[in-house]
Design a protein around this motif. Structure first.
Motif, short mmCIF file in Angstrom:
data_model
loop_
_atom_site.label_atom_id
_atom_site.label_comp_id
_atom_site.label_asym_id
_atom_site.label_seq_id
_atom_site.Cartn_x
_atom_site.Cartn_y
_atom_site.Cartn_z
N GLN A 223 5.01 -8.52 -4.78
CA GLN A 223 5.16 -7.52 -3.73
C GLN A 223 4.07 -6.46 -3.84
O GLN A 223 3.48 -6.05 -2.83
CB GLN A 223 6.53 -6.86 -3.82
CG GLN A 223 6.81 -5.85 -2.73
CD GLN A 223 6.83 -6.49 -1.34
OE1 GLN A 223 7.80 -7.13 -0.98
NE2 GLN A 223 5.76 -6.32 -0.59
N GLY A 224 3.80 -6.01 -5.07
CA GLY A 224 2.73 -5.05 -5.25
C GLY A 224 1.39 -5.59 -4.79
O GLY A 224 0.61 -4.90 -4.11
N TRP A 227 1.10 -5.68 -0.91
CA TRP A 227 0.81 -4.37 -0.29
C TRP A 227 -0.63 -3.94 -0.55
O TRP A 227 -1.29 -3.41 0.34
CB TRP A 227 1.80 -3.33 -0.81
CG TRP A 227 3.17 -3.46 -0.21
CD1 TRP A 227 3.51 -4.18 0.90
CD2 TRP A 227 4.38 -2.87 -0.68
NE1 TRP A 227 4.87 -4.08 1.14
CE2 TRP A 227 5.43 -3.27 0.19
CE3 TRP A 227 4.69 -2.04 -1.76
CZ2 TRP A 227 6.74 -2.86 0.02
CZ3 TRP A 227 6.00 -1.64 -1.94
CH2 TRP A 227 7.02 -2.04 -1.06
N VAL A 228 -1.11 -4.17 -1.76
CA VAL A 228 -2.49 -3.78 -2.07
C VAL A 228 -3.47 -4.59 -1.23
O VAL A 228 -4.43 -4.04 -0.66
CB VAL A 228 -2.77 -3.97 -3.58
CG1 VAL A 228 -4.27 -3.79 -3.87
CG2 VAL A 228 -1.96 -2.96 -4.39
N LEU A 302 -5.88 4.20 -3.86
CA LEU A 302 -4.47 3.82 -3.99
C LEU A 302 -4.05 3.98 -5.45
O LEU A 302 -4.81 3.64 -6.36
CB LEU A 302 -4.27 2.37 -3.53
CG LEU A 302 -2.83 1.84 -3.52
CD1 LEU A 302 -2.63 0.87 -2.34
CD2 LEU A 302 -2.48 1.11 -4.82
N ILE A 304 -0.84 3.11 -8.13
CA ILE A 304 0.42 2.43 -8.45
C ILE A 304 1.06 3.19 -9.61
O ILE A 304 0.38 3.51 -10.60
CB ILE A 304 0.18 0.97 -8.88
CG1 ILE A 304 -0.51 0.19 -7.76
CG2 ILE A 304 1.49 0.29 -9.26
CD1 ILE A 304 -1.01 -1.19 -8.19
N HIS A 327 -2.71 6.04 -0.37
CA HIS A 327 -1.48 5.27 -0.50
C HIS A 327 -0.99 5.27 -1.95
O HIS A 327 -1.79 5.36 -2.88
CB HIS A 327 -1.67 3.81 -0.05
CG HIS A 327 -1.92 3.66 1.41
ND1 HIS A 327 -3.19 3.56 1.95
CD2 HIS A 327 -1.07 3.58 2.47
CE1 HIS A 327 -3.11 3.43 3.25
NE2 HIS A 327 -1.83 3.44 3.59
N VAL A 329 1.94 3.05 -4.38
CA VAL A 329 2.99 2.04 -4.59
C VAL A 329 3.81 2.52 -5.78
O VAL A 329 3.28 2.62 -6.89
CB VAL A 329 2.39 0.65 -4.86
CG1 VAL A 329 3.51 -0.34 -5.22
CG2 VAL A 329 1.61 0.15 -3.66
N SER A 331 6.97 1.90 -8.17
CA SER A 331 7.98 0.97 -8.68
C SER A 331 8.89 1.74 -9.61
O SER A 331 8.43 2.30 -10.62
CB SER A 331 7.32 -0.20 -9.40
OG SER A 331 8.29 -1.10 -9.91
N ARG A 352 7.88 1.59 3.49
CA ARG A 352 8.70 0.41 3.22
C ARG A 352 9.34 0.54 1.84
O ARG A 352 8.79 1.20 0.96
CB ARG A 352 7.85 -0.87 3.26
CG ARG A 352 7.17 -1.12 4.58
CD ARG A 352 6.23 -2.31 4.48
NE ARG A 352 5.09 -2.13 5.36
CZ ARG A 352 3.95 -2.78 5.23
NH1 ARG A 352 3.80 -3.66 4.24
NH2 ARG A 352 2.96 -2.56 6.07
N LEU A 370 6.47 1.79 -0.73
CA LEU A 370 5.08 1.98 -0.30
C LEU A 370 4.98 3.30 0.45
O LEU A 370 5.71 3.53 1.42
CB LEU A 370 4.64 0.84 0.61
CG LEU A 370 3.25 0.98 1.24
CD1 LEU A 370 2.16 1.03 0.16
CD2 LEU A 370 2.99 -0.15 2.23
N GLU A 372 2.48 6.35 2.32
CA GLU A 372 1.22 6.59 3.02
C GLU A 372 1.09 8.07 3.34
O GLU A 372 2.07 8.72 3.74
CB GLU A 372 1.16 5.79 4.31
CG GLU A 372 -0.14 5.95 5.09
CD GLU A 372 -0.17 5.07 6.33
OE1 GLU A 372 -0.92 4.08 6.35
OE2 GLU A 372 0.60 5.38 7.28
#
Length: 374
Positions: A223-224, A227-228, A302, A304, A327, A329, A331, A352, A370, A372
Motif C-alpha cells: 500500500q505504501g 501511494w508513493v 514525501l 513516510i 505528502h 504516508v 502508518s 485516504r 495518506l 496531502e
C-alpha cells in the motif's frame, strides 16, 4: 478461532477470542473511523484481513518451571509458568519447534529464571520464522554462566532443526520487566534472517524489529509503495524506518530515499538489503527521527512515518506542519495517537485511510493514512 488455553482461563491475552472474525474486523474499522471522525473527507479503502490463526511469525516465550520440566509461555499472577507451546496464533513452523526447544533447555541444563525467587538463568526464548521457513533463535539469559553449555549442545540442536539460521544470546542481568538487554552474542556464522516480502529480502538482525504478521506486513508495504508510485516524488524520507520495509519498497522511479532509525542494528540491516538489491539511491542513517528532521537543511517531497505507539509527538508534528513537505504516508499501530498527531498538522489533509488487521483475536490493528498539503 477456538483456543483451549483461553477456554480454560489459562491465557486471556487475546481479548477478542471467540468473536466471529468478520465482527472483529468490522469493529476495528469502526473504532478507527470514530477516532478520525473529524476528518470527514477521508476515502476509506477496504480493510485488509488476516488469517485468524497461525499468523504470528515470532514467539516470545517466558521460560519457567524447572530445568527438567520447563514451561514455555507466560507467567501467572504468582510468577509461575503457564505452558503455551501449542498457541494457535503462532505459525505452524513455530509450533513445531517449541517441543524440541523445551527438550534442549533440559539437555543443556539451562535453568529457568524463577521470578519470585530471583534465581536461575534462562528468561526467554525468542523465535522468529521467515517466509522461507528459516528460524532465528535467541536465548535471553541473566548471565554468561550457561554460555559454555549452550555452545556445547548447539551443534546437536542445529542437526535436529536444520532450519536454524541465526542463534544468539541476549544478556539481561536486571530483575525488571524488560524483555532484553543491550548486549547480544551471535553464536552462528549467519547474523541475519532474510525476511522475503514482495520480492525484497529484508535482513533481520537479532535486536531489530519486524512486523508480527508477515502477510499483513507485505500488504502494508504494498500500500505504501502504491501511494508513493502514484505521487512520484523525487525524494522520500522514511522516518522510524526499522529494517527498511517502506524505504526499500519506495525505491523506484529514480528517486532518492533516506531511512532514519535509532537502532544501529536495523540500519545495518537496511544497508545490507539495499546493497544486495542494487539500490544505490536508498540510504540509511542511525538517528532520532525528530532530531534529524529538525536539523535537516532541505526536506523531501514525501515523508513516510511509522512511529511506535506513542505517535510522532508535538515536535515532529510541528515540523511537518511548517515544512514544505507535500505528502505524508502515516502508518500507525495506535489510532488514538494518530488522531492526536493529525490534529497537530491541520495543513496536511487526510485523503485516504486503510485499516490492516495485523493482530487478529486482539483489539490492536494497523492503519495507514495518506496526507496531502492543503
Amino acid at each position: 478461532m477456538q483456543c483451549s488455553y483461553f477456554d480454560a482461563a489459562r491465557c486471556r491475552s487475546c481479548t477478542l477470542m471467540g468473536q466471529p472474525y468478520a465482527a472483529q474486523l468490522a469493529g476495528k474499522e469502526r473504532h478507527c473511523r470514530d477516532l478520525l471522525a473529524d476528518h470527514r473527507d477521508i476515502a476509506w479503502l477496504p480493510p485488509v484481513a488476516s488469517r485468524e490463526s497461525g499468523y504470528r511469525n515470532k514467539a516470545k516465550m517466558v521460560v519457567a518451571g524447572t530445568v527438567d520440566a520447563p514451561t514455555l509461555g507466560i507467567l501467572d499472577r504468582d510468577g509461575r509458568g503457564v505452558d503455551l507451546r501449542a498457541c494457535g496464533l503462532c505459525t505452524p513452523g513455530l509450533q513445531a519447534v517449541l517441543p524440541t526447544l523445551a527438550a534442549f533447555v533440559t539437555r543443556a541444563r539451562l535453568t529457568p529464571y524463577d521470578v519470585p525467587r530471583r534465581r536461575g538463568e534462562l528468561k526467554y526464548l525468542l523465535v522468529t520464522e521467515s517466509p522461507d521457513g528459516e528460524l532465528m533463535l535467541r536465548f535471553v539469559l541473566r548471565s554468561e554462566e550457561p554460555l559454555g553449555r549452550l555452545r556445547k549442545h548447539l551443534p546437536a540442536l542445529r542437526r535436529e532443526l536444520p532450519q536454524l539460521r541465526v542463534v544468539s544470546v541476549n544478556l539481561q542481568p536486571e530483575h525488571k520487566a524488560v524483555l532484553e538487554g543491550e548486549r547480544e552474542i551471535v553464536l552462528t556464522e549467519q547474523a541475519t534472517l532474510p525476511m522475503r516480502v514482495n520480492g525484497i529480502a529484508l535482513h533481520l538482525r537479532p535486536q531489530s524489529f519486524f512486523q508480527t504478521n508477515t502477510d499483513v506486513a507485505a500488504a502494508l508495504y504494498r500500500q505504501g509503495r502504491e501511494w508513493v508510485e502514484e505521487l512520484a516524488p523525487a525524494s522520500v524520507w522514511d522516518l522510524y524506518c526499522g529494517v527498511g520495509g517502506f524505504a526499500l519498497h519506495a525505491a523506484a522511479g529514480g528517486r532518492d530515499v533516506l531511512g532514519i532509525e535509532t537502532s544501529r542494528e536495523a540500519v545495518a540491516s537496511g544497508r545490507l538489503s539495499a546493497r544486495e538489491a542494487g539500490l544505490d539511491r536508498v540510504r540509511f542513517e542511525a538517528g532520532d527521527a525528530t532530531a534529524f528532521a529538525l536539523g535537516a537543511q532541505a526536506p523531501p517531497e514525501l515523508v513516510i512515518v511509522n512511529p511506535p505507539r506513542r505517535g510522532i509527538g508535538p515536535e515532529l508534528s510541528g515540523w511537518l506542519e511548517a515544512a514544505p513537505v507535500r505528502h505524508v504516508v502515516y502508518s500507525s499501530c495506535n489510532a488514538a495517537s494518530l488522531a492526536r498527531d493529525l490534529a497537530a498538522i491541520p495543513s496536511l489533509r487526510p485523503l485516504r485511510a486503510r485499516v490492516l488487521d495485523m493482530f487478529p483475536q486482539t483489539s490492536h490493528y494497523e492503519v495507514m493514512v495518506l496526507l496531502e498539503r492543503a
